[in-house]
Design a protein around this motif. Structure first.
Motif, PDB file in Angstrom:
ATOM      1  N   UNK A 157      59.803  61.294  92.390  1.00 50.06           N
ATOM      2  CA  UNK A 157      60.369  60.782  93.635  1.00 50.06           C
ATOM      3  C   UNK A 157      59.992  59.363  93.990  1.00 50.06           C
ATOM      4  N   UNK A 158      59.158  58.730  93.195  1.00 52.19           N
ATOM      5  CA  UNK A 158      58.811  57.348  93.494  1.00 52.19           C
ATOM      6  C   UNK A 158      59.974  56.416  93.202  1.00 52.19           C
ATOM      7  N   UNK A 159      59.800  55.160  93.560  1.00 55.27           N
ATOM      8  CA  UNK A 159      60.844  54.186  93.302  1.00 55.27           C
ATOM      9  C   UNK A 159      60.695  52.955  94.155  1.00 55.27           C
ATOM     10  N   UNK A 160      61.756  52.180  94.205  1.00 52.05           N
ATOM     11  CA  UNK A 160      61.794  50.930  94.959  1.00 52.05           C
ATOM     12  C   UNK A 160      62.644  51.140  96.213  1.00 52.05           C
ATOM     13  N   UNK A 161      62.112  50.708  97.336  1.00 49.15           N
ATOM     14  CA  UNK A 161      62.825  50.864  98.601  1.00 49.15           C
ATOM     15  C   UNK A 161      62.539  49.651  99.474  1.00 49.15           C
ATOM     16  N   UNK A 162      63.459  49.333 100.345  1.00 48.65           N
ATOM     17  CA  UNK A 162      63.241  48.232 101.274  1.00 48.65           C
ATOM     18  C   UNK A 162      62.365  48.680 102.436  1.00 48.65           C
ATOM     19  N   UNK A 163      61.694  47.719 103.033  1.00 48.18           N
ATOM     20  CA  UNK A 163      60.879  48.017 104.201  1.00 48.18           C
ATOM     21  C   UNK A 163      61.733  48.694 105.268  1.00 48.18           C
ATOM     22  N   UNK A 164      61.151  49.736 105.874  1.00 49.20           N
ATOM     23  CA  UNK A 164      61.876  50.514 106.857  1.00 49.20           C
ATOM     24  C   UNK A 164      62.574  51.732 106.285  1.00 49.20           C
ATOM     25  N   UNK A 165      62.648  51.785 104.978  1.00 53.57           N
ATOM     26  CA  UNK A 165      63.313  52.886 104.314  1.00 53.57           C
ATOM     27  C   UNK A 165      62.426  54.104 104.149  1.00 53.57           C
ATOM     28  N   UNK A 166      62.959  55.100 103.430  1.00 52.20           N
ATOM     29  CA  UNK A 166      62.262  56.364 103.232  1.00 52.20           C
ATOM     30  C   UNK A 166      62.254  56.760 101.765  1.00 52.20           C
ATOM     31  N   UNK A 167      61.225  57.487 101.397  1.00 54.01           N
ATOM     32  CA  UNK A 167      61.136  58.125 100.085  1.00 54.01           C
ATOM     33  C   UNK A 167      60.499  59.487 100.265  1.00 54.01           C
ATOM     34  N   UNK A 168      60.818  60.374  99.336  1.00 57.27           N
ATOM     35  CA  UNK A 168      60.232  61.715  99.362  1.00 57.27           C
ATOM     36  C   UNK A 168      59.608  61.973  98.006  1.00 57.27           C
ATOM     37  N   UNK A 169      58.304  62.167  98.000  1.00 56.56           N
ATOM     38  CA  UNK A 169      57.584  62.472  96.769  1.00 56.56           C
ATOM     39  C   UNK A 169      57.386  63.973  96.656  1.00 56.56           C
ATOM     40  N   UNK A 170      57.499  64.468  95.443  1.00 55.70           N
ATOM     41  CA  UNK A 170      57.260  65.885  95.191  1.00 55.70           C
ATOM     42  C   UNK A 170      56.202  66.048  94.113  1.00 55.70           C
ATOM     43  N   UNK A 171      55.430  67.099  94.239  1.00 54.76           N
ATOM     44  CA  UNK A 171      54.407  67.427  93.251  1.00 54.76           C
ATOM     45  C   UNK A 171      54.601  68.884  92.871  1.00 54.76           C
ATOM     46  N   UNK A 172      54.917  69.115  91.605  1.00 54.71           N
ATOM     47  CA  UNK A 172      55.103  70.470  91.107  1.00 54.71           C
ATOM     48  C   UNK A 172      53.839  70.919  90.382  1.00 54.71           C
TER      49      UNK A 172
END
Length: 115
Positions: A8-23
């Motif tokens: 779920x990592x990656x590049x995003x602009x400030x103010x944006x959202x990301x969702x990380x998952x751990x299996x």
């Protein structure tokens, strides 16, 4: 032995959202504490958010109100929802598990927040 795989990592602009998952490779209801750590270049690894087997949570002050950690025992996953991201959130994020005082780490996933 517990294997942890982040996604779920990656590049995003400030103010944006990301969702990380751990299996996890085992039932996470058998794991006492799961957490997310991060490490930026030249800095020490720091705890971002943790969640106990009873779903008690804690967060580093810098992410309170923006990040939410949760666990899904049915899917054996822990997620980190990251909102209102800032450039200073950029780091490699690691999933961590403590099971009977044995420590396990994932391989990490890069999060980059551009300004």
């Amino acid at each position: 032995q517990v294997q942890l795989v982040e996604s779920g990592g990656g590049l995003v602009q400030a103010g944006g959202s990301l969702r990380l998952s751990c299996a996890a490779s085992v039932r996470i209801d058998s794991i006492d504490i799961m957490a997310w750590y991060r490490q930026a270049p030249g800095k020490q690894r720091e705890l971002v958010a943790g969640i106990s087997s009873g779903s008690l949570t804690n967060y580093v002050d810098s992410v309170k109100g923006r990040f939410t950690v949760s666990r899904d025992n049915a899917k054996n996953t822990v997620t980190l929802q990251m909102n209102s991201l800032k450039p200073e959130d950029s780091a490699v994020y690691y999933c961590y598990a403590n099971r009977l005082n044995f420590h396990f780490w994932g391989q990490g996933t890069q999060v980059t927040v551009s300004s």
